[in-house]
Design a protein around this motif. Sequence first.
Motif, PDB file in Angstrom:
ATOM      1  N   GLU A 411       0.809  -1.214   0.000  1.00 40.27           N
ATOM      2  CA  GLU A 411       0.000   0.000   0.000  1.00 40.27           C
ATOM      3  C   GLU A 411       0.845   1.269   0.000  1.00 40.27           C
ATOM      4  OE1 GLU A 411      -3.206   0.831  -0.117  1.00 40.27           O
ATOM      5  OE2 GLU A 411      -3.922  -1.208  -0.433  1.00 40.27           O
ATOM      6  N   CYS A 412       2.100   1.176   0.380  1.00 36.81           N
ATOM      7  CA  CYS A 412       2.969   2.358   0.380  1.00 36.81           C
ATOM      8  C   CYS A 412       3.175   2.913  -1.024  1.00 36.81           C
ATOM      9  CB  CYS A 412       4.322   2.016   1.014  1.00 36.81           C
ATOM     10  SG  CYS A 412       4.252   1.802   2.812  1.00 36.81           S
ATOM     11  N   ALA A 413       2.906   2.102  -2.043  1.00 37.90           N
ATOM     12  CA  ALA A 413       3.029   2.586  -3.420  1.00 37.90           C
ATOM     13  C   ALA A 413       2.047   3.713  -3.702  1.00 37.90           C
ATOM     14  CB  ALA A 413       2.802   1.437  -4.403  1.00 37.90           C
ATOM     15  N   ARG A 414       1.011   3.854  -2.885  1.00 35.73           N
ATOM     16  CA  ARG A 414       0.051   4.946  -3.067  1.00 35.73           C
ATOM     17  C   ARG A 414       0.716   6.309  -2.924  1.00 35.73           C
ATOM     18  NH1 ARG A 414      -4.571   4.307   1.126  1.00 35.73           N
ATOM     19  NH2 ARG A 414      -5.349   6.125  -0.016  1.00 35.73           N
ATOM     20  N   LEU A 415       1.864   6.350  -2.246  1.00 33.10           N
ATOM     21  CA  LEU A 415       2.543   7.620  -2.024  1.00 33.10           C
ATOM     22  C   LEU A 415       3.218   8.157  -3.278  1.00 33.10           C
ATOM     23  CD1 LEU A 415       4.190   6.713   1.399  1.00 33.10           C
ATOM     24  CD2 LEU A 415       2.229   8.216   1.054  1.00 33.10           C
ATOM     25  N   ILE A 416       3.511   7.277  -4.239  1.00 36.38           N
ATOM     26  CA  ILE A 416       4.203   7.679  -5.458  1.00 36.38           C
ATOM     27  C   ILE A 416       3.175   8.068  -6.504  1.00 36.38           C
ATOM     28  CG2 ILE A 416       5.832   7.000  -7.235  1.00 36.38           C
ATOM     29  CD1 ILE A 416       7.112   7.027  -4.526  1.00 36.38           C
ATOM     30  N   LYS A 417       3.154   9.332  -6.880  1.00 33.88           N
ATOM     31  CA  LYS A 417       2.188   9.776  -7.884  1.00 33.88           C
ATOM     32  C   LYS A 417       2.633  11.093  -8.496  1.00 33.88           C
ATOM     33  CE  LYS A 417      -1.714  11.417  -6.409  1.00 33.88           C
ATOM     34  NZ  LYS A 417      -3.005  11.568  -5.709  1.00 33.88           N
ATOM     35  N   GLY A 418       2.077  11.410  -9.654  1.00 36.05           N
ATOM     36  CA  GLY A 418       2.293  12.710 -10.276  1.00 36.05           C
ATOM     37  C   GLY A 418       3.702  12.933 -10.778  1.00 36.05           C
ATOM     38  N   TYR A 419       4.043  14.197 -10.911  1.00 34.30           N
ATOM     39  CA  TYR A 419       5.378  14.595 -11.362  1.00 34.30           C
ATOM     40  C   TYR A 419       5.721  15.927 -10.718  1.00 34.30           C
ATOM     41  CZ  TYR A 419       2.407  17.114 -14.690  1.00 34.30           C
ATOM     42  OH  TYR A 419       1.445  17.877 -15.256  1.00 34.30           O
ATOM     43  N   GLY A 420       6.933  16.395 -10.929  1.00 38.23           N
ATOM     44  CA  GLY A 420       7.351  17.658 -10.330  1.00 38.23           C
ATOM     45  C   GLY A 420       7.400  17.579  -8.814  1.00 38.23           C
ATOM     46  N   GLU A 421       6.976  18.659  -8.171  1.00 36.62           N
ATOM     47  CA  GLU A 421       7.040  18.742  -6.716  1.00 36.62           C
ATOM     48  C   GLU A 421       6.178  17.687  -6.041  1.00 36.62           C
ATOM     49  OE1 GLU A 421       5.650  22.010  -3.517  1.00 36.62           O
ATOM     50  OE2 GLU A 421       7.063  22.733  -5.026  1.00 36.62           O
ATOM     51  N   THR A 422       5.024  17.369  -6.623  1.00 36.02           N
ATOM     52  CA  THR A 422       4.157  16.332  -6.057  1.00 36.02           C
ATOM     53  C   THR A 422       4.876  14.995  -6.018  1.00 36.02           C
ATOM     54  OG1 THR A 422       2.169  17.437  -6.876  1.00 36.02           O
ATOM     55  CG2 THR A 422       1.971  15.104  -6.348  1.00 36.02           C
ATOM     56  N   HIS A 423       5.571  14.661  -7.095  1.00 39.50           N
ATOM     57  CA  HIS A 423       6.308  13.398  -7.144  1.00 39.50           C
ATOM     58  C   HIS A 423       7.463  13.401  -6.160  1.00 39.50           C
ATOM     59  CE1 HIS A 423       9.302  10.530  -8.871  1.00 39.50           C
ATOM     60  NE2 HIS A 423       8.222   9.790  -8.999  1.00 39.50           N
ATOM     61  N   ARG A 424       8.152  14.525  -6.038  1.00 38.83           N
ATOM     62  CA  ARG A 424       9.278  14.597  -5.103  1.00 38.83           C
ATOM     63  C   ARG A 424       8.828  14.379  -3.670  1.00 38.83           C
ATOM     64  NH1 ARG A 424      10.748  19.052  -8.356  1.00 38.83           N
ATOM     65  NH2 ARG A 424      10.195  20.578  -6.754  1.00 38.83           N
ATOM     66  N   ARG A 425       7.720  15.016  -3.288  1.00 37.75           N
ATOM     67  CA  ARG A 425       7.211  14.843  -1.930  1.00 37.75           C
ATOM     68  C   ARG A 425       6.822  13.396  -1.665  1.00 37.75           C
ATOM     69  NH1 ARG A 425       4.036  19.883  -2.522  1.00 37.75           N
ATOM     70  NH2 ARG A 425       2.256  18.537  -2.997  1.00 37.75           N
ATOM     71  N   GLY A 426       6.059  12.825  -2.612  1.00 38.12           N
ATOM     72  CA  GLY A 426       5.613  11.450  -2.432  1.00 38.12           C
ATOM     73  C   GLY A 426       6.770  10.477  -2.354  1.00 38.12           C
ATOM     74  N   LYS A 427       7.751  10.678  -3.208  1.00 40.27           N
ATOM     75  CA  LYS A 427       8.919   9.792  -3.204  1.00 40.27           C
ATOM     76  C   LYS A 427       9.701   9.915  -1.904  1.00 40.27           C
ATOM     77  CE  LYS A 427      13.110   8.809  -5.881  1.00 40.27           C
ATOM     78  NZ  LYS A 427      13.896   9.193  -7.096  1.00 40.27           N
ATOM     79  N   ALA A 428       9.858  11.131  -1.403  1.00 39.78           N
ATOM     80  CA  ALA A 428      10.582  11.339  -0.144  1.00 39.78           C
ATOM     81  C   ALA A 428       9.854  10.664   1.016  1.00 39.78           C
ATOM     82  CB  ALA A 428      10.742  12.834   0.125  1.00 39.78           C
ATOM     83  N   ASN A 429       8.516  10.787   1.045  1.00 35.13           N
ATOM     84  CA  ASN A 429       7.738  10.137   2.102  1.00 35.13           C
ATOM     85  C   ASN A 429       7.842   8.621   1.998  1.00 35.13           C
ATOM     86  OD1 ASN A 429       6.918  12.629   3.057  1.00 35.13           O
ATOM     87  ND2 ASN A 429       4.982  12.610   1.951  1.00 35.13           N
ATOM     88  N   PHE A 430       7.777   8.123   0.770  1.00 34.09           N
ATOM     89  CA  PHE A 430       7.904   6.679   0.551  1.00 34.09           C
ATOM     90  C   PHE A 430       9.250   6.166   1.061  1.00 34.09           C
ATOM     91  CE2 PHE A 430       9.514   3.239  -2.126  1.00 34.09           C
ATOM     92  CZ  PHE A 430       8.499   2.299  -2.064  1.00 34.09           C
TER      93      PHE A 430
END
Length: 486
Positions: A411-430
């Motif tokens: 379920e942690c894959a839900r954090l990865i989405k979008g591109y740009g700043e949204t993707h960076r935030r999600g990837k960092a949280n993941f």
Amino acid sequence: MNIPERPITILIAALGGEGGGVMADWLMEAATATGYPAQATSIPGVAQRTGATTYYLEIFPFSKKELNGKEPVLSLTPSPGNVDVMVASELVEAGRAMQNGFVSPERTTLIASTHRIYATVEKMQMGDGRFDSDRVVDAGKQLARRAVLFDMRKLAQESGTVINAVLFGAMAGSGVLPLPREACEKAIRGGGRGAEASLRGFAAGCDIAGGSRETPRPPAAPHRATDLNEILRLGEERLLDYQGAAYAELFKRRMQPFIGGEPKLAAEVARHLSLWMAYEDIIRVADLKTRASRFERVRKEVGAKEGEPVVVIDFLKPGVEEFASLLPTYFGKKLIAWAEKRGKLDAYNVGMHIKTSGVFGYLLVRSLAWLRPWRPMSYRYGEEQRLIERWLGLVAQAAERDTALALQIAECARLIKGYGETHRRGKANFLAIVDALVENPATASPAEQAAAIRKAREAALADPEGKALGASLGKPVVWLKPVART
């Protein structure tokens, strides 16, 4: 002769392009033709689907002739608890009206379409931020004196018109307006162009609200598919469309370790894997924006007739990150490192308004979609595939210990989405969750580890900035937010 003590009050909430102002004009025209004193005001809404334009009307249901020169005092603004007819062109707008106290069981007839146009606040959530439509419908039935609720957008499309005509018809058919149907139809005819289509929509809405036509059955509520074969099929179709047969085969190979195991886990992995592998990049965005089906959908949504021109202008804002994502891995990595070091990831974004309905604009955007064969050689592709493989490995390892733990990691894959700043935030949280709770857990208990991962993931979804997640992990989450430098 009994003169009414108060006017009929009508509050309309309509989104841009739905003809709310035209509907208010129809009401005023019909009231005036009937001889009733009436007054209308409007409050403009705001852009990007953060609210609707509201129209407030008061109609005094007594003819001016019989008033013998007297004039009723009409208000310019609505007040909670004093609205007779609340009209909403979209379901959450009906919810806003109820929340603001404009719908009361003693007085208000609520007329609203049950379709959804998602608000900005819903779209910007890291997880599923959609409001619960069923709760709004149930609240409407409880809070309103009478609720007239059905999918009016669908009815408008079937009638070849805009939703305002169906809403107007629903008001007339509900019996709450002091206006004869003939006066309403005459007001529509006076509008000139498109009157016949509007009259069809008006009649359809009037018949349903009046009970002479069966209310269309709403489609079954969407639910998460649990059938693994169906998810696998949909995943393959998605990736075949995204990158071709070889990429769809890669999806099938990646799923092999999970086939034959726990079906629920396999289904969740397949669902998240297919979405992640079809990550959003500038190639995908360009492809979707220039498909014939998209232009057909736009024409249908705006109610354009055959032969009528429709102009589509897309706003794009590419920058360093989007450019680097298309470069070969070595050069893309170098460019991103340079931009991160100097806080320039978002410094060179260029806003572009491109007329994709025109030949030049279409070819310009379509040329980016033609880069699809290059995608596997790009920097972004390599980064995504490495992270996907890491995630799949962690899920598979956890599955050998405990299925519930593996599900939480999946379920942690839900954090990865979008591109740009949204993707960076999600990837960092993941990565923060993976590093702290998956690869270096503070407990040997699978149940405790799963609970900690779930709590951290929910914190990250609720607060994408990472503050809540940082508090949960006991250390700040760094996602390299660009800092302007002089």
